[in-house]
Motif scaffolding. Structure first.
Motif, PDB file in Angstrom:
ATOM      1  N   SER A  41      68.090 -34.818  77.209  1.00  0.00           N
ATOM      2  CA  SER A  41      67.970 -35.154  75.769  1.00  0.00           C
ATOM      3  C   SER A  41      67.892 -36.747  75.597  1.00  0.00           C
ATOM      4  N   GLY A  42      67.505 -37.138  74.416  1.00  0.00           N
ATOM      5  CA  GLY A  42      67.821 -38.365  74.086  1.00  0.00           C
ATOM      6  C   GLY A  42      69.237 -38.603  73.300  1.00  0.00           C
ATOM      7  N   ARG A  43      69.912 -37.374  73.214  1.00  0.00           N
ATOM      8  CA  ARG A  43      70.924 -37.155  72.249  1.00  0.00           C
ATOM      9  C   ARG A  43      72.304 -37.513  73.577  1.00  0.00           C
ATOM     10  N   GLY A  44      73.645 -37.773  73.031  1.00  0.00           N
ATOM     11  CA  GLY A  44      74.530 -37.686  74.144  1.00  0.00           C
ATOM     12  C   GLY A  44      74.681 -36.841  75.010  1.00  0.00           C
ATOM     13  N   ARG A  45      75.144 -37.242  76.184  1.00  0.00           N
ATOM     14  CA  ARG A  45      75.302 -36.043  76.914  1.00  0.00           C
ATOM     15  C   ARG A  45      76.304 -34.869  76.512  1.00  0.00           C
ATOM     16  N   GLU A  46      77.575 -35.443  76.150  1.00  0.00           N
ATOM     17  CA  GLU A  46      78.499 -34.482  75.730  1.00  0.00           C
ATOM     18  C   GLU A  46      78.353 -33.788  74.627  1.00  0.00           C
ATOM     19  N   LYS A  47      77.281 -34.291  73.307  1.00  0.00           N
ATOM     20  CA  LYS A  47      76.866 -33.544  72.284  1.00  0.00           C
ATOM     21  C   LYS A  47      76.019 -32.177  72.752  1.00  0.00           C
ATOM     22  N   VAL A  48      75.050 -32.487  73.699  1.00  0.00           N
ATOM     23  CA  VAL A  48      74.243 -31.736  74.205  1.00  0.00           C
ATOM     24  C   VAL A  48      74.978 -30.362  74.865  1.00  0.00           C
ATOM     25  N   LYS A  49      75.994 -30.852  75.677  1.00  0.00           N
ATOM     26  CA  LYS A  49      76.784 -29.845  76.485  1.00  0.00           C
ATOM     27  C   LYS A  49      77.750 -29.009  75.389  1.00  0.00           C
ATOM     28  N   GLU A  50      77.969 -29.562  74.277  1.00  0.00           N
ATOM     29  CA  GLU A  50      78.716 -29.023  73.248  1.00  0.00           C
ATOM     30  C   GLU A  50      77.738 -27.968  72.444  1.00  0.00           C
ATOM     31  N   PHE A  51      76.583 -28.095  72.479  1.00  0.00           N
ATOM     32  CA  PHE A  51      75.764 -27.314  71.686  1.00  0.00           C
ATOM     33  C   PHE A  51      75.404 -26.279  72.877  1.00  0.00           C
ATOM     34  N   VAL A  52      75.142 -26.337  74.231  1.00  0.00           N
ATOM     35  CA  VAL A  52      74.544 -25.597  74.965  1.00  0.00           C
ATOM     36  C   VAL A  52      75.628 -24.719  75.406  1.00  0.00           C
ATOM     37  N   GLN A  53      76.800 -25.274  75.708  1.00  0.00           N
ATOM     38  CA  GLN A  53      77.976 -24.351  76.344  1.00  0.00           C
ATOM     39  C   GLN A  53      77.715 -23.534  77.531  1.00  0.00           C
ATOM     40  N   LEU A  54      77.081 -24.322  78.416  1.00  0.00           N
ATOM     41  CA  LEU A  54      77.029 -23.553  79.843  1.00  0.00           C
ATOM     42  C   LEU A  54      77.437 -24.483  80.901  1.00  0.00           C
ATOM     43  N   GLY A  55      78.027 -23.929  81.921  1.00  0.00           N
ATOM     44  CA  GLY A  55      78.724 -24.712  83.001  1.00  0.00           C
ATOM     45  C   GLY A  55      77.871 -24.573  84.125  1.00  0.00           C
ATOM     46  N   ASN A  56      76.786 -23.993  84.293  1.00  0.00           N
ATOM     47  CA  ASN A  56      75.836 -23.951  85.580  1.00  0.00           C
ATOM     48  C   ASN A  56      74.546 -24.668  85.283  1.00  0.00           C
ATOM     49  N   VAL A  57      74.529 -25.684  84.500  1.00  0.00           N
ATOM     50  CA  VAL A  57      73.271 -26.391  84.365  1.00  0.00           C
ATOM     51  C   VAL A  57      73.409 -27.964  84.581  1.00  0.00           C
ATOM     52  N   MET A 110      70.261 -41.762  81.108  1.00  0.00           N
ATOM     53  CA  MET A 110      71.220 -42.705  81.320  1.00  0.00           C
ATOM     54  C   MET A 110      72.498 -42.066  81.644  1.00  0.00           C
ATOM     55  N   ASP A 111      72.856 -40.939  81.238  1.00  0.00           N
ATOM     56  CA  ASP A 111      74.125 -40.412  81.417  1.00  0.00           C
ATOM     57  C   ASP A 111      73.884 -39.036  81.988  1.00  0.00           C
ATOM     58  N   ILE A 112      74.179 -38.694  83.354  1.00  0.00           N
ATOM     59  CA  ILE A 112      73.834 -37.298  83.964  1.00  0.00           C
ATOM     60  C   ILE A 112      75.130 -36.958  84.574  1.00  0.00           C
ATOM     61  N   MET A 113      75.215 -35.688  84.079  1.00  0.00           N
ATOM     62  CA  MET A 113      76.540 -34.853  84.881  1.00  0.00           C
ATOM     63  C   MET A 113      75.744 -33.577  85.518  1.00  0.00           C
ATOM     64  N   ALA A 114      76.185 -33.212  86.952  1.00  0.00           N
ATOM     65  CA  ALA A 114      75.711 -32.077  87.749  1.00  0.00           C
ATOM     66  C   ALA A 114      76.832 -31.080  87.338  1.00  0.00           C
ATOM     67  N   PRO A 115      76.490 -29.927  87.809  1.00  0.00           N
ATOM     68  CA  PRO A 115      77.632 -28.543  87.559  1.00  0.00           C
ATOM     69  C   PRO A 115      78.508 -29.059  88.490  1.00  0.00           C
ATOM     70  N   PRO A 116      79.655 -28.303  88.306  1.00  0.00           N
ATOM     71  CA  PRO A 116      80.950 -28.534  89.321  1.00  0.00           C
ATOM     72  C   PRO A 116      80.588 -27.928  90.635  1.00  0.00           C
ATOM     73  N   ARG A 117      80.922 -28.622  91.631  1.00  0.00           N
ATOM     74  CA  ARG A 117      80.710 -28.238  93.047  1.00  0.00           C
ATOM     75  C   ARG A 117      81.258 -29.122  93.927  1.00  0.00           C
ATOM     76  N   PRO A 118      81.607 -28.783  95.153  1.00  0.00           N
ATOM     77  CA  PRO A 118      82.187 -29.598  96.130  1.00  0.00           C
ATOM     78  C   PRO A 118      81.337 -31.103  96.459  1.00  0.00           C
ATOM     79  N   VAL A 119      82.160 -32.075  96.233  1.00  0.00           N
ATOM     80  CA  VAL A 119      81.617 -33.352  96.397  1.00  0.00           C
ATOM     81  C   VAL A 119      82.083 -33.873  97.935  1.00  0.00           C
ATOM     82  N   LYS A 120      81.161 -34.426  98.630  1.00  0.00           N
ATOM     83  CA  LYS A 120      81.447 -35.112 100.128  1.00  0.00           C
ATOM     84  C   LYS A 120      81.446 -36.533 100.073  1.00  0.00           C
ATOM     85  N   ALA A 121      80.592 -37.127  99.116  1.00  0.00           N
ATOM     86  CA  ALA A 121      80.580 -38.573  99.031  1.00  0.00           C
ATOM     87  C   ALA A 121      79.951 -39.087  97.844  1.00  0.00           C
ATOM     88  N   CYS A 122      80.498 -40.089  97.439  1.00  0.00           N
ATOM     89  CA  CYS A 122      80.056 -41.100  96.180  1.00  0.00           C
ATOM     90  C   CYS A 122      79.869 -42.505  96.440  1.00  0.00           C
TER      91      CYS A 122
END
Length: 261
Positions: free
Chosen positions: A146-162, A170-182
């Motif tokens: 979306s062109g909206r802010g990520r946090e705003k979209v997450k507030e609307f959708v309320q799902l943790g598996n997307v 420009m602002d992407i968040m992946a679902p919670p998962r083990p992270v090996k490197a960054c």
């Protein structure tokens, strides 16, 4: 052969998207086409894309169509449908084409998961739509862009598996998962109870400039009734759905002047 799961998924998506599959799409197409014809006639054949964009962003209007124009309007609509086919109507073909491949689902928010509304803060998705997206995300990686802010979209959708992609990516968040490197440059790891969420924010260095632009836009547009400025963190939206038509050009020029400077 289509599996039972695929058939059930198609039914759920059809039900969730029910509000989208109405005659309003047909009205929208007819309005756009009529506007193009009128604008071309009045402006020496030149297409005024700004006027078309305004027509597209306005709420659907009830149209009165006489018998003489019905055939032409149907032809316009049918041509549009050919160029923009429904994914649900082509579901079986999609499944066959995807055989042996990994399916990834990308979804817009406004107008796709929620109806288009005058107040952007009230673009709520239905419980049926949320359930459908949750079910899809169980089987396929699913991202909401979306062109909206990520946090705003997450507030609307309320799902943790997307995946959530705000500010046009420009602002992407992946679902919670083990992270090996960054890589540490554009990625940030946010630890949580269910794992780690990885943020991808390549435009961080532009935040001060964006905030300065937001302040200027708010100052320049505050006297235009109905105009609102939305801070999407890495981009800015100027909403004009509730602005009087006679003020469109004034608002457009003010926004252009701020962006240009």
């Amino acid at each position: 052969m289509i599996s039972e799961f695929q058939m059930n998924m198609k039914k759920k998506l059809n039900k969730a998207l029910g509000f989208q599959k109405s005659h309003s799409t047909k009205q929208w197409v007819n309005k756009i086409s009529s506007s193009k014809t009128k604008n071309n006639d009045e402006n020496g054949g030149h297409d005024l894309s700004m006027i078309i964009a305004r027509t597209r962003s306005n709420p659907p209007l009830e149209l009165t169509i006489d018998a003489a124009s019905t055939s032409s309007d149907d032809s316009i609509y049918n041509s549009w449908v050919v160029e923009h086919p429904s994914a649900l109507d082509s579901f079986d073909r999609m499944i066959k084409a995807a055989k042996g491949k990994k399916i990834v689902v990308f979804l817009d928010y406004d107008g796709t998961l929620s109806p288009i509304v005058d107040d952007p803060n009230r673009a709520f998705m239905s419980d049926e739509m949320r359930a459908a997206v949750r079910e899809v995300a169980k089987y396929f990686p699913t991202a909401i862009i979306s062109g909206r802010g990520r946090e705003k979209v997450k507030e609307f959708v309320q799902l943790g598996n997307v995946y959530y992609a705000g500010s046009h990516g420009m602002d992407i968040m992946a679902p919670p998962r083990p992270v090996k490197a960054c890589d540490g440059k554009y990625h940030t790891v946010v630890a949580g109870k269910k794992g780690s969420e990885v943020l991808f924010q390549p435009a961080k260095k532009y935040l001060p400039a964006i905030q300065e632009m937001i302040t200027e836009l708010e100052e320049e547009t505050r006297k235009i009734h109905g105009a609102t400025v939305e801070d999407n963190r890495f981009c800015v939206s100027v909403h004009y759905r509730q602005v009087r038509e006679e003020d469109y050009n004034i608002l457009q020029e003010k926004v252009k002047s701020v962006v240009k400077n």
